[in-house]
Design a protein around this motif. Structure first.
Motif, PDB file in Angstrom:
ATOM      1  N   ALA A   1      48.397  21.079  -5.235  1.00 53.16           N
ATOM      2  CA  ALA A   1      48.763  20.143  -5.936  1.00 53.16           C
ATOM      3  C   ALA A   1      49.651  19.045  -5.056  1.00 53.16           C
ATOM      4  CB  ALA A   1      49.654  20.291  -7.175  1.00 53.16           C
ATOM      5  N   GLY A   2      49.510  17.695  -5.331  1.00 47.74           N
ATOM      6  CA  GLY A   2      50.455  16.863  -4.547  1.00 47.74           C
ATOM      7  C   GLY A   2      49.885  15.457  -4.839  1.00 47.74           C
ATOM      8  N   SER A   3      50.585  14.601  -4.022  1.00 49.62           N
ATOM      9  CA  SER A   3      50.440  13.030  -4.559  1.00 49.62           C
ATOM     10  C   SER A   3      48.645  12.687  -3.927  1.00 49.62           C
ATOM     11  CB  SER A   3      51.489  12.129  -3.694  1.00 49.62           C
ATOM     12  OG  SER A   3      51.367  12.295  -2.335  1.00 49.62           O
TER      13      SER A   3
ATOM     14  N   GLY B   1      36.225  15.755  -9.741  1.00 51.54           N
ATOM     15  CA  GLY B   1      36.120  16.764  -8.612  1.00 51.54           C
ATOM     16  C   GLY B   1      37.022  17.171  -8.057  1.00 51.54           C
ATOM     17  N   ILE B   2      36.845  18.081  -6.799  1.00 53.00           N
ATOM     18  CA  ILE B   2      37.995  18.782  -5.942  1.00 53.00           C
ATOM     19  C   ILE B   2      38.694  17.879  -5.459  1.00 53.00           C
ATOM     20  CG2 ILE B   2      36.477  20.912  -5.892  1.00 53.00           C
ATOM     21  CD1 ILE B   2      36.005  20.013  -3.058  1.00 53.00           C
ATOM     22  N   GLY B   3      38.406  16.486  -5.009  1.00 48.90           N
ATOM     23  CA  GLY B   3      39.336  15.689  -4.421  1.00 48.90           C
ATOM     24  C   GLY B   3      39.511  15.776  -3.197  1.00 48.90           C
TER      25      GLY B   3
ATOM     26  N   ARG C   1      42.795  12.567  -5.253  1.00 51.04           N
ATOM     27  CA  ARG C   1      43.784  13.745  -5.043  1.00 51.04           C
ATOM     28  C   ARG C   1      43.184  14.900  -5.143  1.00 51.04           C
ATOM     29  NH1 ARG C   1      48.048  14.563  -9.917  1.00 51.04           N
ATOM     30  NH2 ARG C   1      47.046  16.397  -9.937  1.00 51.04           N
ATOM     31  N   PRO C   2      43.652  15.814  -4.175  1.00 50.54           N
ATOM     32  CA  PRO C   2      42.889  17.288  -4.222  1.00 50.54           C
ATOM     33  C   PRO C   2      43.302  18.197  -5.497  1.00 50.54           C
ATOM     34  CG  PRO C   2      44.829  17.245  -2.889  1.00 50.54           C
ATOM     35  CD  PRO C   2      44.748  15.900  -3.276  1.00 50.54           C
TER      36      PRO C   2
ATOM     37  N   TRP D   1      47.794   8.945  -8.790  1.00 47.32           N
ATOM     38  CA  TRP D   1      46.107   9.501  -9.262  1.00 47.32           C
ATOM     39  C   TRP D   1      45.822  11.023  -9.345  1.00 47.32           C
ATOM     40  CZ3 TRP D   1      43.178   5.657 -10.332  1.00 47.32           C
ATOM     41  CH2 TRP D   1      41.716   5.873 -10.293  1.00 47.32           C
ATOM     42  N   PRO D   2      45.175  10.944 -10.723  1.00 47.24           N
ATOM     43  CA  PRO D   2      44.677  12.364 -11.180  1.00 47.24           C
ATOM     44  C   PRO D   2      43.894  12.924 -10.224  1.00 47.24           C
ATOM     45  CG  PRO D   2      43.607  10.551 -12.408  1.00 47.24           C
ATOM     46  CD  PRO D   2      44.607   9.915 -11.520  1.00 47.24           C
ATOM     47  N   GLU D   3      43.606  14.274 -10.544  1.00 50.27           N
ATOM     48  CA  GLU D   3      42.805  15.120  -9.674  1.00 50.27           C
ATOM     49  C   GLU D   3      41.280  14.338  -9.609  1.00 50.27           C
ATOM     50  OE1 GLU D   3      42.668  18.894 -11.414  1.00 50.27           O
ATOM     51  OE2 GLU D   3      44.649  19.276 -10.870  1.00 50.27           O
ATOM     52  N   GLY D   4      40.520  14.363  -8.527  1.00 46.10           N
ATOM     53  CA  GLY D   4      39.366  13.701  -8.476  1.00 46.10           C
ATOM     54  C   GLY D   4      39.363  12.516  -7.498  1.00 46.10           C
ATOM     55  N   THR D   5      38.359  11.880  -7.614  1.00 44.21           N
ATOM     56  CA  THR D   5      38.088  10.827  -6.485  1.00 44.21           C
ATOM     57  C   THR D   5      37.544   9.429  -7.266  1.00 44.21           C
ATOM     58  OG1 THR D   5      37.735  12.378  -4.594  1.00 44.21           O
ATOM     59  CG2 THR D   5      36.921  10.042  -4.255  1.00 44.21           C
ATOM     60  N   GLU D   6      37.742   8.317  -6.933  1.00 41.59           N
ATOM     61  CA  GLU D   6      37.101   7.025  -7.417  1.00 41.59           C
ATOM     62  C   GLU D   6      36.902   6.212  -5.982  1.00 41.59           C
ATOM     63  OE1 GLU D   6      38.542   4.113 -10.772  1.00 41.59           O
ATOM     64  OE2 GLU D   6      39.340   3.346  -8.739  1.00 41.59           O
ATOM     65  N   VAL D   7      35.679   5.728  -6.023  1.00 40.18           N
ATOM     66  CA  VAL D   7      35.352   4.916  -4.875  1.00 40.18           C
ATOM     67  C   VAL D   7      34.888   3.535  -5.671  1.00 40.18           C
ATOM     68  CG1 VAL D   7      33.696   4.407  -2.999  1.00 40.18           C
ATOM     69  CG2 VAL D   7      34.492   6.707  -3.537  1.00 40.18           C
TER      70      VAL D   7
END
Length: 609
Positions: free
Chosen positions: A119-121, A61-63, A114-115, A140-146
């Motif tokens: 773009a950024g870290s 997702g959008i991160g 990461r958003p 980390w690639p775009e998106g989120t992990e919990v």
């Protein structure tokens, strides 16, 4: 020293977490909803120990940037609303900002994100028991992990209530399947210690996802629903009457994409199936409601699984109407295989039947073919009609079109009502009528068939206000329990409109006349059954429902019973009248009236195909 003290922040957070986090599936629900709100097109889930040891959810997702990621662990920090009025226009699944801090307070949690823009870290945050222990940059690639581990490690009183891994895994898988169905555009993957458990690539329609998740046989027993009134829409899939469950585990309700448990919706589903399936059984249903956000209140339950409708009556009526229309326009006559172990005969041509010679003209055959004139509409089942002749039978051979089965099949209940009724062949155990048509053999339960006929006739007479009435030799006084006496006032008008001449006398109901159809039934039992079936808190003003209950009770009591011999013409009268009813396949209580053994199945079991 004061006895009242302010709880520490840690204890307060753990108590608050108890409202949101009940079990591993509760955690998974919040994380999946966050991923959906983040416009993800792919959601990956990893479960260990049924979620007791680990729940990891990763999306594309959008991160979030670092600042948002840090704020996400503050209670009531949210991007969904800014002021109280925004609650009237909620379209996201989450909005309170409670889930992530609540989960983090009772587990060891790490978040990597990461958003998408700018773009950024990436950022990684590690939290243990509600305390942030690390914040660092992450590639980390775009998106989120919990990643949630050791759920309730610091709340042993809650941990002991978590069930066995297999049970918790079952709850988690059911949850993923539900969200996979409501979001067919998202790719879902689930794995555990043993490997991949679930894979659902994106598909265009909900029906395609149901096929993907539950299989062809499950989908074939569901009918589509779709009805709109104003700004309210109901759509989804509902099971045919013969597809039943012993609990509500296969009922899924979504409102604006949110999974909910709602009494209005479940009551409407029950009302739609009340006369189609037996009491104590439940249909399979996937029901989606789309409604303007300002018509619902989603802020009435900690886990957001319950909502409140501004106009529950309109929703109730629309759901019941959509289900009833869907079931009436789709097939519902179950077919049963006789011996699936026999060879299917695939690739084998149909062997023609040997030609039949002329029928024997012996006296016993002549006597067996004697018949009386068919019953006319309005004749009572028990009346005798004078014999008008004998059936003339000449020699016959099997027609060519009987060497293979026809391609026509019933497409709906409406097709049954307009097609030729099957021909009665005989009676089995003085309880079941065996009949046939070009599609195969039918077995019909004579009691429930007659019950369906009487029910439809009674309702039609009530609607026309032409109910035939007969006076009782002696008035019947029916005592009403104190808890039910409040129902007398609105029940009496409908009893009288349905052919009962009744009045209240103290705490009793006195009946002086009853409908003709109930002449052989116990009037006391009919009235008591109607009273017991009414709920003053459930659709109290629904006149149609009261009339249906009256018709159901009268039909059940007055219908012919099993172990009752019937003449051929009486059996045929039942079949003819059954095919004129609104729903020939089920009785008013929901039991099946008939089933069919199709000609292809007959041919296969005789190895002719």
């Amino acid at each position: 020293m004061s006895r009242i003290q302010v709880l520490s922040e840690t204890v307060a957070h753990q108590i608050a977490a108890g409202e949101v986090v009940e079990r591993p599936a509760s955690v998974l629900k919040e994380l999946i909803e966050n991923a959906i709100d983040a416009a993800s097109t792919r959601i990956e889930v990893e479960l260990q120990g049924g979620g007791r040891q680990r729940i990891r959810v990763r999306d594309n997702g959008i991160g979030m940037d670092r600042a948002d990621a840090e704020l996400a662990f503050s209670r009531h920090a949210t991007s969904k609303i800014r002021q109280i009025e925004d609650l009237n226009s909620i379209r996201t699944l989450g909005f309170r900002g409670e889930a992530l801090p609540s989960i983090a307070s009772v587990s060891r949690l790490s978040l990597k994100t990461r958003p998408r823009e700018p773009a950024g870290s990436g950022t990684e945050i590690v939290v243990q028991g509600g305390r942030v222990v690390a914040i660092r940059e992450s590639g980390w690639p775009e998106g989120t992990e919990v990643d949630v581990q050791d759920l309730f490690f610091n709340v042993p009183a809650r941990k002991k209530f978590i069930k066995a891994p297999a049970t918790e895994l079952s709850h988690c898988m059911r949850l993923v399947a539900q969200y996979a169905i409501v979001h067919p555009e998202i790719h879902f993957e689930v794995e555990n210690e043993r490997g991949n458990l679930f894979s659902a690539p994106p598909v265009p329609e909900i029906g395609d996802r149901v096929l993907e998740v539950y299989g062809r046989q499950f989908l074939d027993n569901l009918v589509p629903l779709d009805e709109t009134r104003g700004r309210l829409r109901v759509y989804g899939l509902a099971s045919l009457p013969h597809e039943q469950r012993s609990n509500r585990y296969s009922q899924f309700f979504f409102v604006n994409g949110r999974m909910v448990r709602d009494k209005t919706i479940s009551s409407a589903v029950a009302a739609a199936y009340r006369q189609l399936i037996p009491s104590g059984t439940f249909p399979v249903i996937l029901l989606f409601v789309e409604v303007s956000p300002d018509e619902i209140d989603v802020n009435v339950h900690p886990a957001k699984t319950e909502i409140r409708f501004r106009d529950g009556s309109a929703l109730f009526g629309l759901i019941r109407s959509a289900i009833e229309k869907g079931l009436l326009t789709h097939p519902s006559v179950p077919e049963y295989p006789v011996d699936s172990a026999l060879p299917s005969g695939e690739g084998r041509e149909i062997r023609p039947y040997p030609p039949l010679g002329p029928f024997s003209a012996r006296a016993e055959n002549q006597a067996a073919l004697a018949y009386q004139a068919p019953y006319r509409e309005g004749d009572a089942l028990g009346q005798q009609v004078p014999m008008s002749g004998r059936c003339e039978v000449s020699g016959a051979a099997v027609p060519e079109d009987h060497l293979a089965w026809p391609g026509e099949v019933f497409q709906s209940v409406a097709d049954m009502r307009t097609s030729e009724p099957p021909r009665a062949m005989g009676q089995f155990l003085n309880s079941f009528i065996v009949a046939s048509d070009r599609l195969g053999l039918f077995v019909v339960d004579q009691h429930v068939a007659h019950e369906r006929i009487l029910y439809d006739q009674s309702l039609a007479q009530m609607q026309r206000k032409e109910v035939p009435v007969q006076r009782l030799l002696t008035p019947r006084t029916i005592p009403v329990p104190a808890a039910r006496r409040g129902l007398i006032g609105y029940l009496l008008p409908e009893l009288n409109a349905s052919g009962f001449e009744s009045e209240a006398y103290g705490g009793d109901i006195v009946v002086q006349a009853a409908p003709v159809v109930a002449r052989d039934a116990d009037v006391d039992l009919i009235v008591k059954e109607i009273l017991e079936g009414l709920d003053p808190a459930d659709r109290k003003g629904d006149v149609i429902e009261i009339r249906k209950r009256i018709a159901v009770s009268m039909a059940c009591r007055a219908a012919i019973k099993i172990n009752t011999p019937l003449s051929p013409e009486k059996m045929q009268w039942l079949l003819d009248e059954l095919y004129r009813t609104e729903n020939p396949t089920t009785c008013p209580h929901g039991r099946p009236v008939l089933f069919r053994l199709g000609l292809p199945e007959i041919l296969r079991n005789f190895r002719r195909i």
